[in-house]
Write an enzyme that holds these catalytic residues in place. Structure first.
Site, PDB file in Angstrom:
ATOM      1  N   CYS A 190       0.994  -1.632   0.412  1.00  0.00           N
ATOM      2  CA  CYS A 190       0.356  -0.153   0.072  1.00  0.00           C
ATOM      3  C   CYS A 190       0.999   1.235  -0.178  1.00  0.00           C
ATOM      4  O   CYS A 190       0.948   2.197  -0.623  1.00  0.00           O
ATOM      5  CB  CYS A 190      -0.939  -0.187   0.884  1.00  0.00           C
ATOM      6  SG  CYS A 190      -0.064   0.006   2.968  1.00  0.00           S
TER       7      CYS A 190
ATOM      8  N   HIS B  40      -2.187   6.080   6.172  1.00  0.00           N
ATOM      9  CA  HIS B  40      -0.705   6.164   7.069  1.00  0.00           C
ATOM     10  C   HIS B  40      -0.640   7.534   6.101  1.00  0.00           C
ATOM     11  O   HIS B  40      -1.016   7.795   5.363  1.00  0.00           O
ATOM     12  CB  HIS B  40      -0.316   5.683   5.774  1.00  0.00           C
ATOM     13  CG  HIS B  40       0.051   3.837   5.796  1.00  0.00           C
ATOM     14  ND1 HIS B  40       0.850   3.156   7.332  1.00  0.00           N
ATOM     15  CD2 HIS B  40      -0.058   3.098   4.760  1.00  0.00           C
ATOM     16  CE1 HIS B  40       0.506   1.734   6.793  1.00  0.00           C
ATOM     17  NE2 HIS B  40      -0.055   1.646   5.720  1.00  0.00           N
TER      18      HIS B  40
HETATM   19  N1  LIG Z   1      -4.053  -5.074   5.007  1.00  0.00           N
HETATM   20  C1  LIG Z   1      -2.536  -4.211   4.518  1.00  0.00           C
HETATM   21  O1  LIG Z   1      -2.902  -3.258   5.026  1.00  0.00           O
HETATM   22  C2  LIG Z   1      -2.643  -4.394   3.473  1.00  0.00           C
HETATM   23  C3  LIG Z   1      -2.873  -3.898   2.929  1.00  0.00           C
HETATM   24  C4  LIG Z   1      -1.278  -3.838   1.059  1.00  0.00           C
HETATM   25  C5  LIG Z   1      -1.007  -5.051   0.969  1.00  0.00           C
HETATM   26  N2  LIG Z   1      -1.021  -5.953   2.280  1.00  0.00           N
HETATM   27  C6  LIG Z   1      -1.160  -7.166   1.729  1.00  0.00           C
HETATM   28  O2  LIG Z   1      -1.868  -7.872   1.426  1.00  0.00           O
HETATM   29  C7  LIG Z   1      -1.610  -9.576   2.058  1.00  0.00           C
HETATM   30  C8  LIG Z   1      -2.848 -10.060   2.287  1.00  0.00           C
HETATM   31  O3  LIG Z   1      -2.953  -9.234   4.019  1.00  0.00           O
HETATM   32  P1  LIG Z   1      -4.161  -9.045   4.553  1.00  0.00           P
HETATM   33  O4  LIG Z   1      -3.885  -7.734   5.384  1.00  0.00           O
HETATM   34  O5  LIG Z   1      -5.413  -9.575   3.537  1.00  0.00           O
HETATM   35  O6  LIG Z   1      -4.225 -10.705   5.416  1.00  0.00           O
HETATM   36  P2  LIG Z   1      -5.057 -11.206   6.904  1.00  0.00           P
HETATM   37  O7  LIG Z   1      -6.690 -10.108   7.016  1.00  0.00           O
HETATM   38  O8  LIG Z   1      -4.510 -11.817   7.373  1.00  0.00           O
HETATM   39  O9  LIG Z   1      -5.862 -12.104   5.692  1.00  0.00           O
HETATM   40  C9  LIG Z   1      -5.520 -13.908   5.256  1.00  0.00           C
HETATM   41  C10 LIG Z   1      -6.279 -14.570   4.990  1.00  0.00           C
HETATM   42  O10 LIG Z   1      -5.664 -15.312   3.956  1.00  0.00           O
HETATM   43  C11 LIG Z   1      -5.531 -16.529   5.058  1.00  0.00           C
HETATM   44  N3  LIG Z   1      -4.862 -17.420   4.899  1.00  0.00           N
HETATM   45  C12 LIG Z   1      -3.855 -18.597   5.645  1.00  0.00           C
HETATM   46  N4  LIG Z   1      -3.538 -18.993   5.666  1.00  0.00           N
HETATM   47  C13 LIG Z   1      -3.059 -18.913   4.231  1.00  0.00           C
HETATM   48  C14 LIG Z   1      -1.945 -19.934   3.570  1.00  0.00           C
HETATM   49  N5  LIG Z   1      -1.560 -20.234   3.744  1.00  0.00           N
HETATM   50  N6  LIG Z   1      -2.690 -19.637   1.946  1.00  0.00           N
HETATM   51  C15 LIG Z   1      -3.931 -19.205   1.804  1.00  0.00           C
HETATM   52  N7  LIG Z   1      -3.994 -18.068   2.599  1.00  0.00           N
HETATM   53  C16 LIG Z   1      -3.973 -18.407   3.840  1.00  0.00           C
HETATM   54  C17 LIG Z   1      -6.089 -16.200   6.097  1.00  0.00           C
HETATM   55  O11 LIG Z   1      -7.606 -17.510   5.954  1.00  0.00           O
HETATM   56  P3  LIG Z   1      -8.590 -16.933   7.708  1.00  0.00           P
HETATM   57  O12 LIG Z   1      -9.503 -16.029   7.317  1.00  0.00           O
HETATM   58  O13 LIG Z   1      -9.132 -18.554   7.550  1.00  0.00           O
HETATM   59  O14 LIG Z   1      -7.555 -16.524   8.058  1.00  0.00           O
HETATM   60  C18 LIG Z   1      -6.837 -15.256   5.683  1.00  0.00           C
HETATM   61  O15 LIG Z   1      -8.189 -15.158   5.250  1.00  0.00           O
HETATM   62  C19 LIG Z   1      -0.154  -9.761   2.228  1.00  0.00           C
HETATM   63  O16 LIG Z   1       1.268  -9.546   2.237  1.00  0.00           O
HETATM   64  C20 LIG Z   1       0.307  -8.305   3.322  1.00  0.00           C
HETATM   65  O17 LIG Z   1       1.024  -8.056   3.241  1.00  0.00           O
HETATM   66  C21 LIG Z   1      -1.854  -6.142   3.321  1.00  0.00           C
END
Ligand SMILES: NC(=O)c1ccc[n+]([C@@H]2O[C@H](COP(=O)([O-])OP(=O)(O)OC[C@H]3O[C@@H](n4cnc5c(N)ncnc54)[C@H](OP(=O)(O)O)[C@@H]3O)[C@@H](O)[C@H]2O)c1
Length: 347
Positions: free
Chosen positions: A144, A223
């Site tokens: 992001c 941010h």
């Molecule tokens: N959040 C932000 O602000 C943001 C911004 C930009 C980029 N990102 C990036 O986007 C990615 C996802 O982040 P997020 O914030 O969406 O994380 P999150 O809210 O923790 O969601 C992660 C998801 O992945 C699932 N999961 C867990 N283990 C897994 C596996 N081995 N293979 C596939 N899926 C799995 C989880 O399942 P359950 O729901 O069943 O636990 C959950 O649905 C990361 O790389 C992060 O750095 C995040």
């Protein structure tokens, strides 16, 4: 033309938003989303009609969904067998394990900014390198923060041909739905200097020289970037012309902190809720007009990033780039954004 079949591996903060954004488009379709097991998030997938799969192929885990009343269509291999491209929205640093699965299933893949550039050797932002990603086997949509920096710096670079940038990322401590992170009453500098955020811009636009520092602060909503950019001699730009340029740039919003009385991230987020964005999202980067100032060759400005949503439309454009269905990033961005706006005005 057949719709592009997209699987979403991980249906959390980013995954559920990417799924909605894809559902809004007429040239692609969500063929399934994954969860590790049954939880409240499964209800959203059911409500939206997205077929539910398990992140694992373990039969016991797959069965655990039906124990809680959810229909699970199989494991990750089953999802990959019906997908042409998978958007990996798993928590950061799980990429290497998942990459093997995607490669052996022969599907295209898009990772998120929690993974390192080295995983794919290719990164993506719509404005910087859509064309370099055309027809690639897989890539990574940058984080992001890096997306936010690229949105305003790439058009600036394109205007003046060289840029040296120093910036400070004032980072939200956690996402609003995240109860496990902090700080809640401290300011935490990232002591690995420079931080990875600025240099990560060079994975999509190597010509921009950029370094960054970062501090995490106790807020969950956005941010803020404090940016100093040195322009080359004879750049021919003024404070006004830079502001006008950003006003014409896709996915950048410029507003006046004093006149519009929108001087904090809390007010920016309230504005996003007012304009009816689901989850209160703001896909655009927010620039404070009265915080932009060019002094000689040195440009100062602030911008705010809605961390949970600025990367969402980029994932949609990225699918078109990998599938080779749209070469022009502006055309893709317009289609993505108009479809999303229509979708939320009617759903
Ligand atoms: N959040 C932000 O602000 C943001 C911004 C930009 C980029 N990102 C990036 O986007 C990615 C996802 O982040 P997020 O914030 O969406 O994380 P999150 O809210 O923790 O969601 C992660 C998801 O992945 C699932 N999961 C867990 N283990 C897994 C596996 N081995 N293979 C596939 N899926 C799995 C989880 O399942 P359950 O729901 O069943 O636990 C959950 O649905 C990361 O790389 C992060 O750095 C995040």
């Amino acid at each position: 033309m057949d719709k592009i079949k997209v699987g979403i591996n991980g249906f959390g903060t980013i995954g559920k938003r990417v799924a909605d954004a894809i559902d809004a488009q007429d040239d692609m379709v969500v063929v399934g989303v994954t969860k590790t097991g049954p939880s409240f998030g499964c209800k959203l997938a059911v409500k939206k009609g997205f077929p539910l799969y398990c992140t694992s192929d373990d039969q016991e885990k797959i069965n655990s969904f039906s124990n809680e009343g959810y229909k699970c269509n199989g494991g990750i291999s089953d999802l990959l067998s019906v997908s042409q491209v998978v958007v990996d929205c798993a928590p950061g640093k799980m990429g290497a394990e998942n990459l093997e699965k995607y490669q052996s299933a022969g599907v295209k893949y898009i990772f998120q900014g929690g993974e390192k550039h080295d995983l794919t050797g290719l990164s993506y932002t719509s404005s910087a390198n859509h064309i370099q990603n055309l027809n690639a086997r897989g890539t990574r949509v940058v984080s992001c923060n890096t997306t936010g920096l690229s949105r305003t710096l790439v058009p600036l670079f394109d205007q003046c041909g060289s840029l040296k940038v120093e910036c400070t990322m004032i980072r939200r401590a956690a996402d609003p739905g995240d109860s496990s992170k902090g700080p809640i009453n401290a300011i935490k500098p990232v002591l690995k200097v420079p931080s990875h955020h600025g240099p990560d811009v060079m994975t999509v636009k190597p010509e921009i020289e950029i370094n960054s520092l970062a501090v995490a602060v106790p807020t969950t909503i956005m941010h803020v970037h404090s940016i100093i950019a040195d322009l080359p001699e004879g750049h021919g730009l003024s404070t006004d012309s830079i502001i006008r340029m950003w006003e014409q740039t896709p996915r950048v919003i410029v507003m006046n902190g004093s006149k519009d009385r929108i001087s904090t991230t809390a007010e920016v987020m309230e504005m996003a809720r007012d304009i009816g964005r689901k989850w209160g999202d703001l896909h655009e980067i927010f620039v404070w007009e009265d915080g932009v100032k060019l002094v000689g060759n040195r440009l100062y400005y602030f911008q705010a990033i809605h961390q949970e949503s600025d990367v969402i439309p980029e994932n949609v454009d990225c699918i078109r780039s990998l599938m080779g269905t749209e070469e022009d990033w502006v055309k893709s961005a317009n289609k993505t954004d108009e479809s999303i706006a229509r979708y939320y005005s009617t759903s």
